[in-house]
Design a protein around this motif. Structure first.
Motif, short mmCIF file in Angstrom:
data_model
loop_
_atom_site.label_atom_id
_atom_site.label_comp_id
_atom_site.label_asym_id
_atom_site.label_seq_id
_atom_site.Cartn_x
_atom_site.Cartn_y
_atom_site.Cartn_z
N HIS A 1 30.49 43.03 44.66
CA HIS A 1 30.04 43.71 43.25
C HIS A 1 31.74 43.98 42.28
N GLU A 2 31.29 42.89 41.14
CA GLU A 2 32.48 43.52 40.71
C GLU A 2 32.76 44.31 39.51
N HIS A 3 34.00 45.04 39.84
CA HIS A 3 33.76 46.62 38.80
C HIS A 3 35.19 45.38 37.13
N SER A 4 34.69 47.06 36.45
CA SER A 4 35.07 46.34 35.49
C SER A 4 35.61 48.24 34.48
N GLY A 5 36.45 47.86 33.62
CA GLY A 5 36.50 49.40 32.92
C GLY A 5 36.59 50.48 34.22
N VAL B 1 49.87 44.56 45.66
CA VAL B 1 49.01 42.96 46.28
C VAL B 1 48.46 43.11 47.66
N ARG B 2 49.38 43.95 48.60
CA ARG B 2 49.06 44.03 49.66
C ARG B 2 47.94 45.24 49.88
N THR B 3 47.62 45.48 49.04
CA THR B 3 46.70 46.76 49.77
C THR B 3 45.67 46.02 48.73
N ASN B 4 45.30 45.09 47.82
CA ASN B 4 44.35 44.38 47.40
C ASN B 4 43.94 44.60 46.16
N LEU B 5 44.34 45.31 45.74
CA LEU B 5 43.95 46.13 43.92
C LEU B 5 44.02 44.97 43.12
N ALA B 6 45.00 43.75 43.19
CA ALA B 6 45.95 43.13 42.30
C ALA B 6 46.02 41.21 43.43
N ARG B 7 46.22 40.51 42.65
CA ARG B 7 46.01 39.62 43.71
C ARG B 7 47.19 38.34 42.18
N ARG B 8 48.74 37.97 43.26
CA ARG B 8 49.85 37.22 42.56
C ARG B 8 48.80 35.21 41.67
N VAL B 9 49.17 35.19 40.60
CA VAL B 9 48.97 33.96 40.39
C VAL B 9 50.72 33.05 40.26
N GLU B 10 50.64 32.50 41.82
CA GLU B 10 51.89 32.13 42.20
C GLU B 10 52.77 31.30 40.86
N SER B 11 51.73 30.54 40.18
CA SER B 11 52.51 29.45 39.59
C SER B 11 52.89 30.09 38.15
N ALA B 12 52.76 31.40 37.85
CA ALA B 12 52.82 31.62 36.77
C ALA B 12 53.68 32.79 36.68
N ASN B 13 54.27 33.35 38.09
CA ASN B 13 54.80 34.69 38.28
C ASN B 13 53.77 35.30 37.71
N ALA B 14 52.66 36.00 38.00
CA ALA B 14 51.57 37.12 37.07
C ALA B 14 50.89 37.36 37.54
N TYR B 15 50.28 38.84 37.45
CA TYR B 15 49.07 38.96 38.07
C TYR B 15 48.00 39.30 37.41
N VAL B 16 47.30 39.75 38.36
CA VAL B 16 45.66 39.79 37.38
C VAL B 16 44.90 40.65 38.51
N ALA B 17 44.61 41.79 37.83
CA ALA B 17 43.64 43.17 38.34
C ALA B 17 42.57 42.46 38.78
N ASN B 18 42.46 42.59 40.61
CA ASN B 18 40.83 42.21 41.59
C ASN B 18 40.15 42.85 41.40
N SER B 19 38.86 42.44 40.69
CA SER B 19 37.65 43.30 39.86
C SER B 19 36.71 43.62 41.68
N HIS B 20 37.19 43.22 42.61
CA HIS B 20 36.75 43.82 43.44
C HIS B 20 37.74 44.23 44.83
N PRO B 21 38.05 45.72 44.50
CA PRO B 21 39.20 45.91 45.52
C PRO B 21 39.03 46.48 46.76
N GLY B 22 37.61 46.80 46.85
CA GLY B 22 37.21 46.90 48.62
C GLY B 22 37.30 46.23 48.97
N CYS B 23 36.79 45.14 48.93
CA CYS B 23 36.98 43.50 49.45
C CYS B 23 37.59 42.43 49.71
#
Length: 153
Positions: free
Chosen positions: A8-12, A78-100
């Motif tokens: 399930h993809e979450h938002s908001g 990142v350790r707890t799967n709430l976000a992902r690191r985009v290595e090549s951009a040294n940037a982060y995105v929220a994980n839209s399915h943090p429990g997975c």
């Protein structure tokens, strides 16, 4: 491992609630500062640096927030799967399915910087198997493909 991974993809507000639940289940506290950093990350359409997020949270709080503090929180996310690191951009995105728990593949546009996340457990499973065959353990694939997105092409 078979095919693509369904979840399930979450938002908001749903995403914030899922993130809070996942962090608490990992034995961590959902503090006001962590909530502010996650909120700033989740509202971004593009990967964000710790400096970008520190500026957003500083504006929200009305006082300066150090990028180092944001980096520590992002590392936790990142350790707890709430976000992902985009290595090549040294940037982060929220994980839209943090429990997975699974491995992600990012498609990154060289023109606009958009990062699209896709799942393909068959592909990442093959990468893990190849690494294990080479004697590696605890493998977490980081797959990033660069190109031009549909909007920019």
């Amino acid at each position: 491992m078979s095919g693509n991974h369904n979840h399930h993809e979450h938002s908001g507000d749903s995403l914030v609630k899922a993130a809070r639940n996942a962090l608490v289940e990992a034995g961590e506290q959902w503090t006001e500062m962590r909530a502010d950093v996650f909120g700033a990350l989740a509202e971004r359409e593009r990967p964000a640096s710790a400096y970008d997020l520190a500026e957003s949270v500083s504006s929200l709080r009305g006082k300066r927030v150090a990028p180092n503090s944001v980096y520590r929180i992002l590392d936790l996310f990142v350790r707890t799967n709430l976000a992902r690191r985009v290595e090549s951009a040294n940037a982060y995105v929220a994980n839209s399915h943090p429990g997975c728990q699974h491995d992600c593949i990012f498609l990154i546009c060289d023109s606009c910087g958009q990062a699209v996340h896709i799942d393909d457990d068959k592909l990442t499973g093959a990468l893990i198997a190849a690494a294990r065959n080479a004697g590696f353990a605890d493998v977490r694939p980081v797959v990033e493909l660069r190109g031009i997105c549909a909007q920019c092409s």
